[in-house]
Design a protein around this motif. Structure first.
Motif, PDB file in Angstrom:
ATOM      1  N   VAL A   1     -17.062  -2.891   4.419  1.00  0.00           N
ATOM      2  CA  VAL A   1     -16.232  -3.856   5.135  1.00  0.00           C
ATOM      3  C   VAL A   1     -16.669  -5.241   4.701  1.00  0.00           C
ATOM      4  CG1 VAL A   1     -15.557  -4.767   7.374  1.00  0.00           C
ATOM      5  CG2 VAL A   1     -15.953  -2.310   7.103  1.00  0.00           C
ATOM      6  N   THR A   2     -15.731  -6.004   4.166  1.00  0.00           N
ATOM      7  CA  THR A   2     -16.053  -7.333   3.666  1.00  0.00           C
ATOM      8  C   THR A   2     -15.459  -8.381   4.589  1.00  0.00           C
ATOM      9  OG1 THR A   2     -14.063  -7.484   2.300  1.00  0.00           O
ATOM     10  CG2 THR A   2     -15.984  -6.377   1.330  1.00  0.00           C
ATOM     11  N   SER A   3     -15.780  -9.640   4.287  1.00  0.00           N
ATOM     12  CA  SER A   3     -15.239 -10.735   5.097  1.00  0.00           C
ATOM     13  C   SER A   3     -13.772 -11.009   4.767  1.00  0.00           C
ATOM     14  CB  SER A   3     -16.070 -12.004   4.854  1.00  0.00           C
ATOM     15  OG  SER A   3     -16.065 -12.350   3.473  1.00  0.00           O
ATOM     16  N   ASP A   4     -13.285 -10.493   3.644  1.00  0.00           N
ATOM     17  CA  ASP A   4     -11.890 -10.669   3.255  1.00  0.00           C
ATOM     18  C   ASP A   4     -11.065  -9.562   3.910  1.00  0.00           C
ATOM     19  OD1 ASP A   4      -9.444 -11.033   2.102  1.00  0.00           O
ATOM     20  OD2 ASP A   4     -10.139 -10.878   0.021  1.00  0.00           O
ATOM     21  N   PRO A   5     -10.152  -9.865   4.833  1.00  0.00           N
ATOM     22  CA  PRO A   5      -9.400  -8.802   5.521  1.00  0.00           C
ATOM     23  C   PRO A   5      -8.546  -7.966   4.580  1.00  0.00           C
ATOM     24  CG  PRO A   5      -8.471 -10.968   6.024  1.00  0.00           C
ATOM     25  CD  PRO A   5      -9.759 -11.205   5.303  1.00  0.00           C
ATOM     26  N   VAL A   6      -7.955  -8.591   3.571  1.00  0.00           N
ATOM     27  CA  VAL A   6      -7.138  -7.826   2.629  1.00  0.00           C
ATOM     28  C   VAL A   6      -8.003  -6.839   1.847  1.00  0.00           C
ATOM     29  CG1 VAL A   6      -5.621  -7.986   0.605  1.00  0.00           C
ATOM     30  CG2 VAL A   6      -5.431  -9.678   2.446  1.00  0.00           C
ATOM     31  N   GLN A   7      -9.152  -7.320   1.388  1.00  0.00           N
ATOM     32  CA  GLN A   7     -10.049  -6.446   0.639  1.00  0.00           C
ATOM     33  C   GLN A   7     -10.598  -5.329   1.511  1.00  0.00           C
ATOM     34  OE1 GLN A   7     -10.469  -6.480  -2.501  1.00  0.00           O
ATOM     35  NE2 GLN A   7     -12.116  -4.978  -2.691  1.00  0.00           N
TER      36      GLN A   7
ATOM     37  N   GLU B   1       0.042 -14.941   4.355  1.00  0.00           N
ATOM     38  CA  GLU B   1      -0.152 -15.962   3.308  1.00  0.00           C
ATOM     39  C   GLU B   1      -0.765 -15.352   2.041  1.00  0.00           C
ATOM     40  OE1 GLU B   1      -3.935 -15.524   5.476  1.00  0.00           O
ATOM     41  OE2 GLU B   1      -1.814 -15.691   6.028  1.00  0.00           O
ATOM     42  N   ARG B   2      -1.192 -14.105   2.099  1.00  0.00           N
ATOM     43  CA  ARG B   2      -1.783 -13.426   0.933  1.00  0.00           C
ATOM     44  C   ARG B   2      -0.835 -12.365   0.393  1.00  0.00           C
ATOM     45  NH1 ARG B   2      -7.287 -13.001   1.422  1.00  0.00           N
ATOM     46  NH2 ARG B   2      -7.197 -12.112  -0.678  1.00  0.00           N
ATOM     47  N   LYS B   3       0.445 -12.607   0.517  1.00  0.00           N
ATOM     48  CA  LYS B   3       1.455 -11.619   0.118  1.00  0.00           C
ATOM     49  C   LYS B   3       1.243 -11.122  -1.314  1.00  0.00           C
ATOM     50  CE  LYS B   3       5.470  -9.442   0.689  1.00  0.00           C
ATOM     51  NZ  LYS B   3       5.710  -8.385   1.674  1.00  0.00           N
TER      52      LYS B   3
ATOM     53  N   LEU C   1       1.453  -4.957  -4.259  1.00  0.00           N
ATOM     54  CA  LEU C   1       1.458  -3.634  -4.888  1.00  0.00           C
ATOM     55  C   LEU C   1       0.925  -2.572  -3.932  1.00  0.00           C
ATOM     56  CD1 LEU C   1       0.199  -4.534  -8.490  1.00  0.00           C
ATOM     57  CD2 LEU C   1       2.542  -4.135  -7.713  1.00  0.00           C
ATOM     58  N   MET C   2      -0.068  -2.937  -3.124  1.00  0.00           N
ATOM     59  CA  MET C   2      -0.600  -2.005  -2.134  1.00  0.00           C
ATOM     60  C   MET C   2       0.471  -1.577  -1.150  1.00  0.00           C
ATOM     61  SD  MET C   2      -4.335  -2.634  -0.403  1.00  0.00           S
ATOM     62  CE  MET C   2      -3.931  -4.346  -0.216  1.00  0.00           C
ATOM     63  N   GLU C   3       1.242  -2.551  -0.672  1.00  0.00           N
ATOM     64  CA  GLU C   3       2.295  -2.262   0.310  1.00  0.00           C
ATOM     65  C   GLU C   3       3.391  -1.402  -0.301  1.00  0.00           C
ATOM     66  OE1 GLU C   3       5.595  -4.638   3.049  1.00  0.00           O
ATOM     67  OE2 GLU C   3       4.147  -5.756   1.832  1.00  0.00           O
ATOM     68  N   GLN C   4       3.793  -1.707  -1.525  1.00  0.00           N
ATOM     69  CA  GLN C   4       4.829  -0.914  -2.183  1.00  0.00           C
ATOM     70  C   GLN C   4       4.401   0.546  -2.339  1.00  0.00           C
ATOM     71  OE1 GLN C   4       5.619  -2.924  -5.878  1.00  0.00           O
ATOM     72  NE2 GLN C   4       6.836  -4.557  -4.918  1.00  0.00           N
ATOM     73  N   LYS C   5       3.168   0.753  -2.708  1.00  0.00           N
ATOM     74  CA  LYS C   5       2.660   2.118  -2.875  1.00  0.00           C
ATOM     75  C   LYS C   5       2.639   2.855  -1.537  1.00  0.00           C
ATOM     76  CE  LYS C   5      -1.073   4.517  -5.284  1.00  0.00           C
ATOM     77  NZ  LYS C   5      -2.362   4.344  -6.012  1.00  0.00           N
ATOM     78  N   ALA C   6       2.275   2.138  -0.475  1.00  0.00           N
ATOM     79  CA  ALA C   6       2.227   2.755   0.860  1.00  0.00           C
ATOM     80  C   ALA C   6       3.631   3.100   1.358  1.00  0.00           C
ATOM     81  CB  ALA C   6       1.536   1.811   1.833  1.00  0.00           C
ATOM     82  N   ARG C   7       4.592   2.227   1.137  1.00  0.00           N
ATOM     83  CA  ARG C   7       5.968   2.495   1.562  1.00  0.00           C
ATOM     84  C   ARG C   7       6.537   3.711   0.834  1.00  0.00           C
ATOM     85  NH1 ARG C   7       8.957  -1.249   4.455  1.00  0.00           N
ATOM     86  NH2 ARG C   7       7.892  -3.216   4.959  1.00  0.00           N
ATOM     87  N   LYS C   8       6.279   3.815  -0.457  1.00  0.00           N
ATOM     88  CA  LYS C   8       6.772   4.961  -1.220  1.00  0.00           C
ATOM     89  C   LYS C   8       6.192   6.263  -0.672  1.00  0.00           C
ATOM     90  CE  LYS C   8       7.626   2.607  -5.623  1.00  0.00           C
ATOM     91  NZ  LYS C   8       7.232   2.516  -7.059  1.00  0.00           N
ATOM     92  N   TRP C   9       4.921   6.217  -0.267  1.00  0.00           N
ATOM     93  CA  TRP C   9       4.293   7.425   0.272  1.00  0.00           C
ATOM     94  C   TRP C   9       4.950   7.826   1.601  1.00  0.00           C
ATOM     95  CZ3 TRP C   9       1.345   8.512   4.683  1.00  0.00           C
ATOM     96  CH2 TRP C   9       0.664   9.738   4.665  1.00  0.00           C
ATOM     97  N   LEU C  10       5.229   6.825   2.460  1.00  0.00           N
ATOM     98  CA  LEU C  10       5.877   7.119   3.744  1.00  0.00           C
ATOM     99  C   LEU C  10       7.275   7.694   3.550  1.00  0.00           C
ATOM    100  CD1 LEU C  10       4.845   4.077   6.003  1.00  0.00           C
ATOM    101  CD2 LEU C  10       4.168   6.473   6.271  1.00  0.00           C
ATOM    102  N   VAL C  11       8.030   7.081   2.656  1.00  0.00           N
ATOM    103  CA  VAL C  11       9.399   7.546   2.402  1.00  0.00           C
ATOM    104  C   VAL C  11       9.385   8.958   1.818  1.00  0.00           C
ATOM    105  CG1 VAL C  11      11.471   7.134   1.017  1.00  0.00           C
ATOM    106  CG2 VAL C  11      10.322   5.214   2.145  1.00  0.00           C
ATOM    107  N   LYS C  12       8.419   9.246   0.967  1.00  0.00           N
ATOM    108  CA  LYS C  12       8.335  10.571   0.364  1.00  0.00           C
ATOM    109  C   LYS C  12       8.112  11.654   1.417  1.00  0.00           C
ATOM    110  CE  LYS C  12       5.735  13.136  -3.142  1.00  0.00           C
ATOM    111  NZ  LYS C  12       4.633  13.068  -4.135  1.00  0.00           N
TER     112      LYS C  12
END
Length: 215
Positions: free
Chosen positions: A111-117, A178-180, A185-196
């Motif tokens: 767990v890092t201080s960067d929430p996205v990471q 603000e870190r879109k 790419l992470m979000e796109q991969k997650a959405r594809k998994w949900l739709v699948k």
């Protein structure tokens, strides 16, 4: 008459007289005899040394210590040192795999201080997230609250990993907007998994339900 006989005898042997005369002349004109040669002659000069003398042999080192006996304390299976060494874990002879490591095998302290990471570290190679206390900590929510908020009323059974994946997308959209570019790419991969696993409509409804958790 005897002298005549003797002279006659001398004159009667002219060949003998000639030989005697030659022998006398030879004696008078001959060179003195050479001194007898001594055996061995003068001492021969000493022979020249052949090459350089060989250097003295290098001194040998100290003798090697005697091999340890199998009955010594170092190899005693009942000694405390041997038992301590036997209890230590051995290094694996296999090379670490170059494939991405599964999230469940990653260190729990990742767990890092960067929430996205922090959220990105926990994402599975498939694009999903695991539903566990470590994930709840990464999205700054109590695990019990996320568990109680698990959606119902859908046309299909929603698995825990599907709910965690929708929560991860919702967290990134609401808390890291603000870190879109960092999580696109992470979000796109997650959405594809949900739709699948479901459909576009169910995936959208699930993410909308998750966004309410972070409002």
């Amino acid at each position: 008459g005897g002298g005549g006989g003797g002279g006659g005898g001398y004159g009667a042997n002219p060949e003998s007289s000639f030989l005697f005369t030659m022998s006398a002349s030879n004696v008078q004109g001959a060179a003195p005899p050479a001194p007898p040669a001594t055996r061995g002659g003068p001492p021969a000069p000493p022979a020249a040394p052949i090459g350089h003398p060989a250097p003295p042999a290098a001194p040998r080192g100290p003798p090697a210590p005697p091999a340890a006996s199998v009955h010594s304390a170092a190899f005693n299976p009942f000694s405390s040192d041997f038992q301590h060494a036997a209890s230590q874990p051995m290094a694996s002879p296999f090379v670490a795999s170059a494939t991405p490591m599964d999230v469940d095998q990653r260190p729990k302290s990742a767990v890092t201080s960067d929430p996205v990471q922090t959220v990105a570290i926990l994402q599975h190679p498939s694009g999903s997230w695991p539903f566990n206390p470590q994930f709840a900590k990464s999205v700054h929510q109590p695990f019990e609250r996320l568990e109680q908020a698990s959606p119902t009323g859908f046309a299909m059974q929603i698995s825990q990993d599907m709910w965690a994946t929708a929560l991860a997308i919702a967290f990134l959209q609401t808390k890291c907007s603000e870190r879109k570019a960092a999580f696109k790419l992470m979000e796109q991969k997650a959405r594809k998994w949900l739709v699948k696993l479901s459909s576009v409509e169910i995936a959208t409804q699930l993410i909308t339900s998750a966004i309410d958790i972070f409002k």
